[in-house]
Scaffold this active site. Structure first.
Site, PDB file in Angstrom:
ATOM      1  N   TYR A  27     -48.856  34.885 -42.145  1.00 22.04           N
ATOM      2  CA  TYR A  27     -49.122  33.551 -41.595  1.00 22.04           C
ATOM      3  C   TYR A  27     -50.108  33.592 -40.443  1.00 22.04           C
ATOM      4  O   TYR A  27     -49.941  32.902 -39.443  1.00 22.04           O
ATOM      5  CB  TYR A  27     -47.810  32.893 -41.145  1.00 22.04           C
ATOM      6  CG  TYR A  27     -47.020  32.371 -42.313  1.00 22.04           C
ATOM      7  CD1 TYR A  27     -47.395  31.187 -42.935  1.00 22.04           C
ATOM      8  CD2 TYR A  27     -45.927  33.072 -42.801  1.00 22.04           C
ATOM      9  CE1 TYR A  27     -46.691  30.710 -44.025  1.00 22.04           C
ATOM     10  CE2 TYR A  27     -45.218  32.607 -43.887  1.00 22.04           C
ATOM     11  CZ  TYR A  27     -45.606  31.420 -44.499  1.00 22.04           C
ATOM     12  OH  TYR A  27     -44.916  30.948 -45.568  1.00 22.04           O
ATOM     13  N   TYR A  71     -38.414  24.515 -47.632  1.00 19.11           N
ATOM     14  CA  TYR A  71     -39.026  25.837 -47.628  1.00 19.11           C
ATOM     15  C   TYR A  71     -37.983  26.844 -48.096  1.00 19.11           C
ATOM     16  O   TYR A  71     -36.897  26.931 -47.516  1.00 19.11           O
ATOM     17  CB  TYR A  71     -39.526  26.233 -46.230  1.00 19.11           C
ATOM     18  CG  TYR A  71     -40.081  27.627 -46.225  1.00 19.11           C
ATOM     19  CD1 TYR A  71     -41.353  27.885 -46.762  1.00 19.11           C
ATOM     20  CD2 TYR A  71     -39.339  28.702 -45.745  1.00 19.11           C
ATOM     21  CE1 TYR A  71     -41.855  29.176 -46.794  1.00 19.11           C
ATOM     22  CE2 TYR A  71     -39.835  29.996 -45.786  1.00 19.11           C
ATOM     23  CZ  TYR A  71     -41.097  30.219 -46.308  1.00 19.11           C
ATOM     24  OH  TYR A  71     -41.598  31.495 -46.356  1.00 19.11           O
ATOM     25  N   ASP A 102     -29.215  27.059 -49.800  1.00 19.47           N
ATOM     26  CA  ASP A 102     -30.059  28.068 -49.167  1.00 19.47           C
ATOM     27  C   ASP A 102     -29.658  28.135 -47.698  1.00 19.47           C
ATOM     28  O   ASP A 102     -30.153  27.368 -46.873  1.00 19.47           O
ATOM     29  CB  ASP A 102     -31.539  27.689 -49.326  1.00 19.47           C
ATOM     30  CG  ASP A 102     -32.457  28.649 -48.582  1.00 19.47           C
ATOM     31  OD1 ASP A 102     -31.947  29.561 -47.904  1.00 19.47           O
ATOM     32  OD2 ASP A 102     -33.695  28.488 -48.692  1.00 19.47           O
ATOM     33  N   LYS A 148     -31.833  36.669 -43.403  1.00 18.96           N
ATOM     34  CA  LYS A 148     -32.067  36.489 -41.952  1.00 18.96           C
ATOM     35  C   LYS A 148     -30.923  37.045 -41.093  1.00 18.96           C
ATOM     36  O   LYS A 148     -30.905  38.232 -40.811  1.00 18.96           O
ATOM     37  CB  LYS A 148     -32.378  35.024 -41.650  1.00 18.96           C
ATOM     38  CG  LYS A 148     -33.736  34.615 -42.228  1.00 18.96           C
ATOM     39  CD  LYS A 148     -34.411  33.472 -41.515  1.00 18.96           C
ATOM     40  CE  LYS A 148     -35.859  33.371 -41.960  1.00 18.96           C
ATOM     41  NZ  LYS A 148     -36.192  32.154 -42.693  1.00 18.96           N
TER      42      LYS A 148
END
Ligand SMILES: *Cc1c(COP(=O)(O)O)cnc(C)c1O
Length: 444
Positions: free
Chosen positions: A16, A144, A238, A267
């Protein structure tokens, strides 16, 4: 001799990041609690938990010790035909804290792979049940879910995905049921369920991270899940970002009365120490793959599936998460955020303040142009760093998503930066930029 950042610039390509205009990266040599320590001795308070992964602080001694012990015992073994204690114990631990309908754990490497696994499980589930036509996926328009092809396909279509538009499979999108828009989202879902053979609805429960910490209420999600279940479609939560205490409960799904059929985790799964993903599912989904026929196998795997060291980190992190001290820290951060949100709400320069658990999001600005906002984003980022606080604004939205170990005086430092950002917004529109700014890329 060039320094680390200069050597990096000669050989590396960062995620990114527009490599032509990005400033040199900050070289980090250590971490301690909520702090990152740079090679020039500067310390940065990590107010975004290093891209939302860190739960208990950097270089946590308990996780470090457990990882070290595991490395000396067994670093890795293939996970087909073999198993090991860290994989079994972490799966037992996860199923112990997830909603009771979750019965099986499938490991992978990160958030995107956890999503790929869930999508493939859902579609193959109907294939095995003799409904191969049931393969439509439904997602939130602003969602996302990761950067691999399947995850991109179910994510928002944007500048990020434009080069691949023709290669991404069709997805039916519905609006996020933010307060006041619940009925519209429900009507869109109803129409899709009537017109398409839907395999699954995938969603970020209660908080859409990359969309700008967009938040909506549990009742709105319950209504959507109920409609999907009535139509025979599966629901995929998610929880890659929302999982492991982030929203004030262990999982965002703990706010729901309906139970999703699959969960995607990553994560915080290892407390922000190692790459690991997990997809969990119901007994019904798992059982649809059981057969004497080898064609009904779930043909998916990664070389490092269930890596023992990553699983050991996951176990250590889960144990820390379930201590009363960690729960108290999360409640403390939630209360501090709420008090600061109260201070900001309704003030000039503040458009909206949102909070769910340990996540606080502040939308800055009055009515103005988006180019003004992209300038703001870069100035905000620079302002934070100049004051030793890492915040990565999403345009004009600045969020705080701290490791749970962040202390009150450290939170106060973060809030002080947010107050300074408000002052930036309030200066006259024709005022010069606050400082000589490098060109920061507009990314997440
Ligand atoms: C970060 C994220 C992902 C992707 O996880 P990676 O580990 O970066 O591949 C998926 N879903 C959500 C909600 C996320 O925040």
């Amino acid at each position: 001799m060039p320094n680390l950042a200069e050597r990096d610039a000669a050989v590396l390509w960062h995620p990114y990041t527009q490599m032509q205009t990005a400033p040199l990266p900050i070289a980090v040599v250590g971490g301690e609690g909520a702090w990152l320590i740079a090679d020039d001795g500067r310390r940065y308070l990590d107010a975004v938990a290093s891209w939302w992964v860190n739960l208990h602080g950097h270089a946590h001694p308990v996780i470090a010790r457990r990882v070290g012990e595991q490395l000396q015992q067994l670093a890795h073994v293939m996970f087909a035909g073999f198993t090991h204690a860290p994989a079994v114990e972490l799966a037992e631990g996860l199923l112990g804290v997830l909603p009771p309908n979750q019965r099986r754990v499938f490991y992978s490497d990160n958030g995107a792979t956890a999503i790929e696994v869930a999508l493939k499980m859902a579609v193959q589930y109907f294939y095995h049940r003799g409904q191969p036509e049931r393969r439509t996926l439904v997602a939130f328009r602003d969602s996302y879910h990761g950067d691999t092809f399947g995850a991109m396909a179910v994510s928002a279509r944007s500048a990020f995905t434009a080069p691949f538009a023709e290669l991404l499979f069709d997805v039916q999108y519905i609006d996020v049921p933010v307060p006041g828009r619940e009925a519209a989202a429900l009507a869109q879902l109803d129409a899709i369920l009537q017109q398409h053979a839907v395999a699954a609805f995938i969603f970020e429960p209660l908080v859409l991270g990359t969309a700008g910490m967009v938040m909506y209420e549990p009742a709105a999600l319950d209504a959507l899940i109920r409609r999907c279940h009535a139509a025979g479609a599966l629901c995929i939560a998610d929880e890659v970002m929302t999982g492991f205490g982030r929203t004030g409960r262990l999982f965002a799904a703990d706010f729901l009365t309906e139970q999703p059929d699959l969960f995607c985790l990553s994560k915080g799964l290892t407390g922000g120490t190692m790459a690991l993903g997990a997809t969990t599912c119901t007994a019904a989904i798992y059982e649809a793959f059981l057969s004497e026929d080898r064609a009904r196998t779930f043909f998916h795997g990664h070389s490092y599936t269930a890596n023992p060291v990553a699983c050991a980190a996951g176990l250590a992190s889960l144990e820390l998460l379930l201590t009363p001290e960690s729960a108290a820290d999360r409640a403390r951060i939630e209360a501090r955020h709420a008090a600061f949100a109260g201070e900001l709400r309704g003030q000039p320069g503040i458009r909206a303040v949102r909070q769910r658990g340990t996540i606080l999001a502040v939308e800055f600005g009055a009515a103005d142009t988006s180019s003004y906002f992209s300038r703001l984003r870069d100035e905000f980022y620079a302002l934070g760093l100049a004051r030793g606080v890492v915040l990565r604004p999403l345009g004009n939205i600045v969020y705080v998503l701290p490791p749970y170990c962040m202390q009150d005086d450290e939170l106060a430092l973060v809030y002080e930066v947010l107050r300074a950002m408000r002052a930036l917004v309030l200066r006259p529109a024709d005022a010069p930029a606050a400082t000589h700014l490098p060109e920061f890329p507009l990314n997440d």
